[in-house]
Structure formats: C-alpha cells, structure tokens
Design a protein around this motif. Structure first.
Motif, mmCIF file in Angstrom:
data_model
loop_
_atom_site.group_PDB
_atom_site.id
_atom_site.type_symbol
_atom_site.label_atom_id
_atom_site.label_comp_id
_atom_site.label_asym_id
_atom_site.label_seq_id
_atom_site.Cartn_x
_atom_site.Cartn_y
_atom_site.Cartn_z
ATOM 1 N N GLU A 92 17.272 19.266 27.864
ATOM 2 C CA GLU A 92 16.628 20.165 26.894
ATOM 3 C C GLU A 92 17.574 21.282 26.468
ATOM 4 O OE1 GLU A 92 15.367 19.262 29.723
ATOM 5 O OE2 GLU A 92 13.647 17.998 29.187
ATOM 6 N N ALA A 93 18.348 21.807 27.421
ATOM 7 C CA ALA A 93 19.306 22.862 27.067
ATOM 8 C C ALA A 93 20.395 22.320 26.149
ATOM 9 C CB ALA A 93 19.928 23.449 28.334
ATOM 10 N N PHE A 94 20.825 21.084 26.383
ATOM 11 C CA PHE A 94 21.819 20.489 25.489
ATOM 12 C C PHE A 94 21.235 20.261 24.102
ATOM 13 C CE2 PHE A 94 23.807 16.711 23.614
ATOM 14 C CZ PHE A 94 25.120 17.141 23.544
ATOM 15 N N ARG A 95 19.971 19.883 24.031
ATOM 16 C CA ARG A 95 19.341 19.704 22.722
ATOM 17 C C ARG A 95 19.239 21.038 21.983
ATOM 18 N NH1 ARG A 95 20.492 14.726 21.642
ATOM 19 N NH2 ARG A 95 19.379 13.188 22.903
ATOM 20 N N VAL A 96 18.952 22.108 22.702
ATOM 21 C CA VAL A 96 18.919 23.428 22.063
ATOM 22 C C VAL A 96 20.305 23.786 21.545
ATOM 23 C CG1 VAL A 96 18.543 25.885 22.487
ATOM 24 C CG2 VAL A 96 16.927 24.207 23.377
ATOM 25 N N ARG A 97 21.350 23.441 22.311
ATOM 26 C CA ARG A 97 22.714 23.682 21.831
ATOM 27 C C ARG A 97 22.998 22.863 20.576
ATOM 28 N NH1 ARG A 97 27.431 22.860 26.139
ATOM 29 N NH2 ARG A 97 26.277 24.620 27.039
ATOM 30 N N GLN A 98 22.540 21.619 20.563
ATOM 31 C CA GLN A 98 22.689 20.807 19.348
ATOM 32 C C GLN A 98 21.941 21.432 18.180
ATOM 33 O OE1 GLN A 98 21.516 16.763 20.519
ATOM 34 N NE2 GLN A 98 23.494 16.075 19.760
ATOM 35 N N LEU A 99 20.756 21.970 18.464
ATOM 36 C CA LEU A 99 19.973 22.595 17.399
ATOM 37 C C LEU A 99 20.677 23.822 16.842
ATOM 38 C CD1 LEU A 99 17.313 22.439 15.855
ATOM 39 C CD2 LEU A 99 16.278 23.857 17.629
ATOM 40 N N ARG A 100 21.312 24.596 17.708
ATOM 41 C CA ARG A 100 22.076 25.754 17.229
ATOM 42 C C ARG A 100 23.245 25.301 16.353
ATOM 43 N NH1 ARG A 100 21.418 28.043 22.593
ATOM 44 N NH2 ARG A 100 23.535 27.332 23.081
ATOM 45 N N SER A 101 23.944 24.238 16.772
ATOM 46 C CA SER A 101 25.041 23.725 15.953
ATOM 47 C C SER A 101 24.535 23.249 14.596
ATOM 48 C CB SER A 101 25.740 22.572 16.685
ATOM 49 O OG SER A 101 26.267 22.998 17.918
ATOM 50 N N ALA A 102 23.393 22.567 14.615
ATOM 51 C CA ALA A 102 22.819 22.115 13.345
ATOM 52 C C ALA A 102 22.437 23.297 12.466
ATOM 53 C CB ALA A 102 21.604 21.231 13.614
ATOM 54 N N ALA A 103 21.917 24.372 13.068
ATOM 55 C CA ALA A 103 21.557 25.554 12.281
ATOM 56 C C ALA A 103 22.790 26.204 11.662
ATOM 57 C CB ALA A 103 20.816 26.550 13.172
ATOM 58 N N VAL A 104 23.886 26.234 12.435
ATOM 59 C CA VAL A 104 25.127 26.799 11.885
ATOM 60 C C VAL A 104 25.622 25.946 10.719
ATOM 61 C CG1 VAL A 104 27.542 27.277 12.399
ATOM 62 C CG2 VAL A 104 25.781 27.942 14.028
ATOM 63 N N GLY A 105 25.630 24.617 10.909
ATOM 64 C CA GLY A 105 26.054 23.743 9.814
ATOM 65 C C GLY A 105 25.167 23.870 8.593
ATOM 66 N N PHE A 106 23.854 23.991 8.832
ATOM 67 C CA PHE A 106 22.928 24.161 7.709
ATOM 68 C C PHE A 106 23.171 25.486 6.992
ATOM 69 C CE2 PHE A 106 18.830 25.450 5.913
ATOM 70 C CZ PHE A 106 18.519 24.324 5.154
ATOM 71 N N GLY A 107 23.426 26.560 7.756
ATOM 72 C CA GLY A 107 23.693 27.857 7.138
ATOM 73 C C GLY A 107 24.956 27.843 6.291
ATOM 74 N N VAL A 108 26.009 27.195 6.807
ATOM 75 C CA VAL A 108 27.249 27.098 6.031
ATOM 76 C C VAL A 108 27.009 26.310 4.752
ATOM 77 C CG1 VAL A 108 29.595 26.170 6.052
ATOM 78 C CG2 VAL A 108 28.714 27.374 8.063
ATOM 79 N N ALA A 109 26.243 25.208 4.854
ATOM 80 C CA ALA A 109 25.963 24.412 3.658
ATOM 81 C C ALA A 109 25.110 25.185 2.653
ATOM 82 C CB ALA A 109 25.265 23.112 4.066
ATOM 83 N N VAL A 110 24.168 25.985 3.144
ATOM 84 C CA VAL A 110 23.346 26.792 2.238
ATOM 85 C C VAL A 110 24.201 27.835 1.518
ATOM 86 C CG1 VAL A 110 21.523 28.534 2.181
ATOM 87 C CG2 VAL A 110 21.178 26.411 3.436
ATOM 88 N N ALA A 111 25.106 28.475 2.256
ATOM 89 C CA ALA A 111 25.984 29.461 1.618
ATOM 90 C C ALA A 111 26.864 28.796 0.560
ATOM 91 C CB ALA A 111 26.852 30.143 2.682
ATOM 92 N N PHE A 112 27.390 27.626 0.879
ATOM 93 C CA PHE A 112 28.198 26.890 -0.101
ATOM 94 C C PHE A 112 27.357 26.503 -1.321
ATOM 95 C CE2 PHE A 112 29.693 22.773 -1.713
ATOM 96 C CZ PHE A 112 30.981 23.117 -2.121
ATOM 97 N N SER A 113 26.119 26.083 -1.083
ATOM 98 C CA SER A 113 25.252 25.693 -2.198
ATOM 99 C C SER A 113 24.937 26.882 -3.094
ATOM 100 C CB SER A 113 23.955 25.076 -1.651
ATOM 101 O OG SER A 113 24.238 23.959 -0.838
ATOM 102 N N LEU A 114 24.669 28.040 -2.491
ATOM 103 C CA LEU A 114 24.404 29.226 -3.300
ATOM 104 C C LEU A 114 25.626 29.633 -4.113
ATOM 105 C CD1 LEU A 114 22.306 31.378 -0.790
ATOM 106 C CD2 LEU A 114 21.485 30.019 -2.737
#
Length: 303
Positions: A92-114
């Motif tokens: 579960e802790a590793f999945r939370v780490r994966q979720l944080r990585s996904a959130a960072v990737g999503f944030g970078v993509a959102v900034a690029f899209s804007l």
C-alpha cells in the motif's frame, strides 16, 4: 483559454465538490464501527487513534492505489519484488508512492497544456489524453524503477556469492556448525548477500528453524546460485551431509558462469566496437591518405 474549456473546468469542479459533499454527509450520518469505538479505546491503544477524516483520506488513497495497481501491475508482483529487494515497505505504501509520481506527472502535463493553450488554441480532448498518459507513464516509471533496483541488488548478490561461499566453507572446515558459520560470516561481511544472511539469522532468532529460514531465502531470492546455496544449507542442516565441498563447488560454478558471461558480453560488444571504427576512424584515415594526393593533382593541373 477558450470559454468552452473554462466551462468544462468549472463543471468538473462543481461535480467534484458535490461528490465530496455527499460523501462527507454520508460518512457523518452513518459512522463506521471503528469511529464509534475509537473514543473509548484511545487510552489502551498501542498508538494514537487516527483521525476519521485522515483515515478516510487514507482509505481513498488506498482505493485509488488499488485501481492503479490493476492498471500497472498486480499486488503479488510488487510484494515479491519488495521482498526480493529486502525492503520493509508495504504494498500500500508503494502504491501511494506510485500515486504521488502519477500526480507529479499529471501536474507537469497540466502545466504544459496550459502553456500550449496560452500560445495557440488546441484540442482539449488531446490535452486531457496527454495528461492521462503522463500520469500513467509516471506510475509505470516508478514500477520500472523498483524492477531495476531489484535487478541491481541481485546482480550485486551474485557477485558477492563466491566470496561468501568460500568464507562459509572455511568456517565449516574449521569445525563450526552451518548455523554458527552463517552467524559468523553475516557478522563480519558487508553487502546485500550479507544482509540476506542477517535476515535469515533474524528469522532463526524469531523462532524458525534454520532449515525453514534457508528454505524461505531460496523461495524469495531471484538469484539461482543463492537459491541453490540456501537449499544446500537447508539439506545439510536437516541431514547432516558434508557441506565444504558443496560450497567450494558452487563458488567455482558461479565464478565460471561470471567468466562466461563476461566473454559473451565482450563478443556481443565486438560488433558495436566496429561502429566508431567504420564511421569515425576509417573516414578520417581515408581523408588523411588521399587528401595530399588530391591537392598535388590540383596543383599539377593548375600549373
């Protein structure tokens, strides 16, 4: 940003807010059993009782992590790789780490899209797909990073095995029992394989027999030589078979396998070594060989 895009963002925010409000109202109207019992057992609990809101957030993160696990990889695969890595991290802790990585990737993509939308109009659907791909790619990279760490650790264990096997053989030949030899080598050696031996001795001190502890090592490791070594030690402890010759033979086999792998790697890289020779060194050699002649012919023709 176009008015349609602003409308889509506002509608998404409104729907998310309503969903969170309904979920909070439902939880407040029907508290779970843990929330009702927690105020009465706080003084006897082993640790501080978690706040229901924080626990609800953790439950949401775990549920999202479970959905991400189905998309990226199974929980059994992650658990086995974490066990091979020797990590105390839970799935579960590793999945939370994966979720944080996904959130960072999503944030970078959102900034690029804007930034793209600020420069020129673009398809909102394509940008949303880009953000989703970026989030999944970041989670996949986190999973692949775990695999690479496991592979590096097992390569290090395979390189350390001949030395550890020779040390164990010397200790057993000096008259110590296999358990005492493992304890002595685990105490003086350093490295990933020594950490595994210390983990084995920890299992023994926790109540397992040494044969069971070595069987567990053979089951969780991904290195064939270490698995054979653990099975041989378990058999030696159970049946009292001689162990010195077996350890020396296994160490010799691992060294011979490493030598063969090095020769095969060199043979494969021999073709790659021809690339700079053909495309860099050979053209320069040809130029140095023919350029003076070409200049001489031009001077002769000109005169």
């Amino acid at each position: 940003m176009s008015p349609e895009m602003w409308g889509a963002v506002a509608a998404g925010g409104a729907v998310g807010g309503v969903a969170l409000a309904v979920d909070g109202w439902r939880r407040s109207r029907r508290p779970v059993l843990m929330d009702r019992v927690a105020p009465y057992v706080g003084d006897v609990a082993r640790g501080p009782v978690a706040d229901p809101g924080a626990r609800g957030l953790a439950d949401r993160l775990r549920s999202v992590g479970g959905a991400l696990a189905e998309a990226i990889g199974s929980a059994d695969s992650v658990r086995r790789r974490l066990d091979r890595l020797g990590s105390d991290l839970a799935v579960e802790a590793f999945r939370v780490r994966q979720l944080r990585s996904a959130a960072v990737g999503f944030g970078v993509a959102v900034a690029f899209s804007l930034a793209m939308l600020a420069r020129r109009p673009a398809s909102p659907l394509a940008l949303m797909v880009l953000c989703a791909i970026a989030a999944l790619g970041a989670a996949w990279w986190c999973d692949q990073d775990l695999t690479r760490r496991v592979e590096r650790r097992e390569q290090a264990m395979a390189q350390e095995f001949p030395t550890v096997a020779d040390l164990l053989a010397l200790a057993v030949a000096a008259g110590e029992s296999p358990a005492s030899a493992v304890r002595r080598v685990a105490g003086v050696a350093h490295g990933d394989l020594a950490d595994e031996l210390r983990r084995v001795m920890g299992d023994v001190h926790a109540g397992d027999t040494i044969a069971t502890a070595f069987d567990a090592l053979a089951a969780r490791t991904g290195v064939a030589s270490v698995a054979r070594f653990a099975e041989a030690l378990a058999g030696a402890v159970e049946r009292g078979t001689p162990l010195v010759d077996v350890l020396h033979a296994q160490a010799a086999d691992v060294r011979e396998s490493a030598r063969r792998s090095l020769i095969e790697s060199g043979a494969r890289r021999e073709v790659l070594m021809m690339v700079p020779v053909v495309f860099a060194i050979l053209p320069v050699t040809v130029i140095f060989a023919f350029y003076p002649g070409v200049i001489g012919l031009q001077l002769t023709t000109g005169s």
